[in-house]
Motif scaffolding. Structure first.
Motif, mmCIF file in Angstrom:
data_model
loop_
_atom_site.group_PDB
_atom_site.id
_atom_site.type_symbol
_atom_site.label_atom_id
_atom_site.label_comp_id
_atom_site.label_asym_id
_atom_site.label_seq_id
_atom_site.Cartn_x
_atom_site.Cartn_y
_atom_site.Cartn_z
ATOM 1 N N LEU A 188 20.441 -17.356 3.836
ATOM 2 C CA LEU A 188 18.751 -17.694 3.573
ATOM 3 C C LEU A 188 18.102 -16.570 3.290
ATOM 4 C CD1 LEU A 188 18.482 -20.456 6.373
ATOM 5 C CD2 LEU A 188 19.094 -20.911 3.866
ATOM 6 N N ALA A 189 17.933 -16.144 2.058
ATOM 7 C CA ALA A 189 17.106 -14.908 1.606
ATOM 8 C C ALA A 189 15.676 -14.731 1.381
ATOM 9 C CB ALA A 189 18.008 -13.973 0.885
ATOM 10 N N PRO A 190 14.800 -14.567 2.239
ATOM 11 C CA PRO A 190 13.334 -14.441 1.706
ATOM 12 C C PRO A 190 13.230 -13.642 0.664
ATOM 13 C CG PRO A 190 13.431 -14.199 4.049
ATOM 14 C CD PRO A 190 14.800 -14.078 3.566
ATOM 15 N N LYS A 191 12.338 -14.319 -0.302
ATOM 16 C CA LYS A 191 11.843 -13.295 -1.629
ATOM 17 C C LYS A 191 10.334 -13.041 -1.602
ATOM 18 C CE LYS A 191 14.906 -12.130 -4.453
ATOM 19 N NZ LYS A 191 15.712 -12.969 -5.234
ATOM 20 N N TYR A 192 10.121 -11.848 -2.043
ATOM 21 C CA TYR A 192 8.368 -11.634 -2.036
ATOM 22 C C TYR A 192 8.581 -10.994 -3.345
ATOM 23 C CZ TYR A 192 9.529 -11.830 2.847
ATOM 24 O OH TYR A 192 9.775 -12.180 4.144
ATOM 25 N N VAL A 193 7.275 -11.294 -4.114
ATOM 26 C CA VAL A 193 6.964 -11.022 -5.456
ATOM 27 C C VAL A 193 7.007 -9.653 -5.699
ATOM 28 C CG1 VAL A 193 4.996 -10.949 -7.197
ATOM 29 C CG2 VAL A 193 5.146 -12.707 -5.607
ATOM 30 N N ASP A 194 6.498 -8.518 -4.805
ATOM 31 C CA ASP A 194 6.865 -7.043 -5.139
ATOM 32 C C ASP A 194 8.230 -6.656 -4.432
ATOM 33 O OD1 ASP A 194 4.693 -6.941 -6.815
ATOM 34 O OD2 ASP A 194 3.560 -6.838 -5.031
ATOM 35 N N GLY A 195 9.206 -7.459 -3.926
ATOM 36 C CA GLY A 195 10.105 -6.955 -3.336
ATOM 37 C C GLY A 195 11.450 -6.929 -4.008
ATOM 38 N N PRO A 196 12.536 -6.528 -3.405
ATOM 39 C CA PRO A 196 13.697 -6.263 -4.080
ATOM 40 C C PRO A 196 14.260 -7.518 -4.614
ATOM 41 C CG PRO A 196 13.937 -5.536 -1.825
ATOM 42 C CD PRO A 196 12.675 -6.247 -2.010
ATOM 43 N N ASP A 197 14.676 -7.556 -5.849
ATOM 44 C CA ASP A 197 15.560 -8.562 -6.824
ATOM 45 C C ASP A 197 14.789 -9.510 -6.891
ATOM 46 O OD1 ASP A 197 17.891 -6.928 -6.782
ATOM 47 O OD2 ASP A 197 18.086 -7.384 -4.618
ATOM 48 N N TYR A 198 13.384 -9.721 -6.690
ATOM 49 C CA TYR A 198 12.499 -10.861 -6.956
ATOM 50 C C TYR A 198 12.775 -11.159 -8.550
ATOM 51 C CZ TYR A 198 8.838 -14.205 -7.400
ATOM 52 O OH TYR A 198 8.162 -15.400 -7.352
ATOM 53 N N GLY A 199 13.037 -12.596 -8.593
ATOM 54 C CA GLY A 199 13.267 -13.188 -9.968
ATOM 55 C C GLY A 199 14.809 -13.240 -10.314
ATOM 56 N N GLY A 200 15.555 -12.595 -9.376
ATOM 57 C CA GLY A 200 17.045 -12.560 -9.507
ATOM 58 C C GLY A 200 18.023 -12.734 -8.240
ATOM 59 N N THR A 201 19.138 -12.674 -8.249
ATOM 60 C CA THR A 201 20.197 -12.989 -7.226
ATOM 61 C C THR A 201 19.841 -12.164 -6.233
ATOM 62 O OG1 THR A 201 21.548 -14.193 -8.897
ATOM 63 C CG2 THR A 201 22.119 -13.785 -6.776
ATOM 64 N N PHE A 202 19.938 -12.561 -4.993
ATOM 65 C CA PHE A 202 19.839 -11.503 -3.709
ATOM 66 C C PHE A 202 21.312 -10.938 -3.706
ATOM 67 C CE2 PHE A 202 21.144 -15.541 -1.790
ATOM 68 C CZ PHE A 202 21.887 -15.090 -0.907
ATOM 69 N N GLN A 203 21.252 -9.450 -3.134
ATOM 70 C CA GLN A 203 22.689 -8.728 -3.167
ATOM 71 C C GLN A 203 23.125 -9.242 -1.740
ATOM 72 O OE1 GLN A 203 22.221 -4.551 -3.725
ATOM 73 N NE2 GLN A 203 20.133 -4.895 -4.454
ATOM 74 N N MET A 204 24.534 -9.386 -1.618
ATOM 75 C CA MET A 204 25.110 -9.911 -0.394
ATOM 76 C C MET A 204 24.649 -8.909 0.776
ATOM 77 S SD MET A 204 26.517 -12.280 1.126
ATOM 78 C CE MET A 204 26.756 -13.301 -0.154
ATOM 79 N N ASN A 205 24.982 -7.578 0.654
ATOM 80 C CA ASN A 205 24.720 -6.581 1.634
ATOM 81 C C ASN A 205 24.385 -5.248 1.160
ATOM 82 O OD1 ASN A 205 24.509 -5.108 4.073
ATOM 83 N ND2 ASN A 205 26.595 -5.514 4.528
#
Length: 141
Positions: free
Chosen positions: A102-119
């Protein structure tokens, strides 16, 4: 690939698991963990309590209980961290134990609009910061 419970990260509760994440709570049919790597502020993982390889192996009642736990955690994450969106990942190619990232995403944060990185290995907190985050999540659960 079906994994052996005797070699499973979650079932053996080994040092590798504790190097990656901190256990927060036990819910009705799952365990909740906070990732130590916090590029995605508030990132958690929910693992099913028993060693099952995939969601389809659960009965309808077991699946509903697991998804209720996942929902409970994401509601707590939303309350504490106020992300724009929470991404769900159920990857288990090499570790077949039912779990959701469960990866929270923030508008100005890393990978917003894309897939989160595993680690990504970039953001680690102090013990005090982890403790505060866990306290806040537990209170929201």
């Amino acid at each position: 690939m079906r994994s052996n419970p005797n070699e499973c990260l979650y079932c053996t509760n080994n040092e590798t698991l504790h190097n990656l994440m901190i256990e927060i709570a036990t819910l009705s049919v799952s365990r909740v963990f906070l990732f130590k790597e916090q590029t995605y502020r508030g990132r958690c993982l929910v693992a099913y309590k028993d060693h099952v390889n995939d969601l389809f192996e659960l009965s309808d009642d077991e699946r509903n209980a697991f998804m209720a736990d996942v929902t409970r955690v994401t509601r707590a994450m939303d309350k504490v961290f106020h992300p724009e969106k929470i991404n769900y990942g159920a990857y288990s190619d090499k570790l077949s134990h039912l779990h959701f990232h469960l990866a929270p995403k923030y508008v100005d944060g890393p990978d917003y609009g894309g897939t989160f990185q595993m680690n990504p290995g970039k953001v680690y907190l102090t013990d005090e910061e982890y403790a505060k985050m866990i306290e806040d999540i537990k209170a929201a659960l």
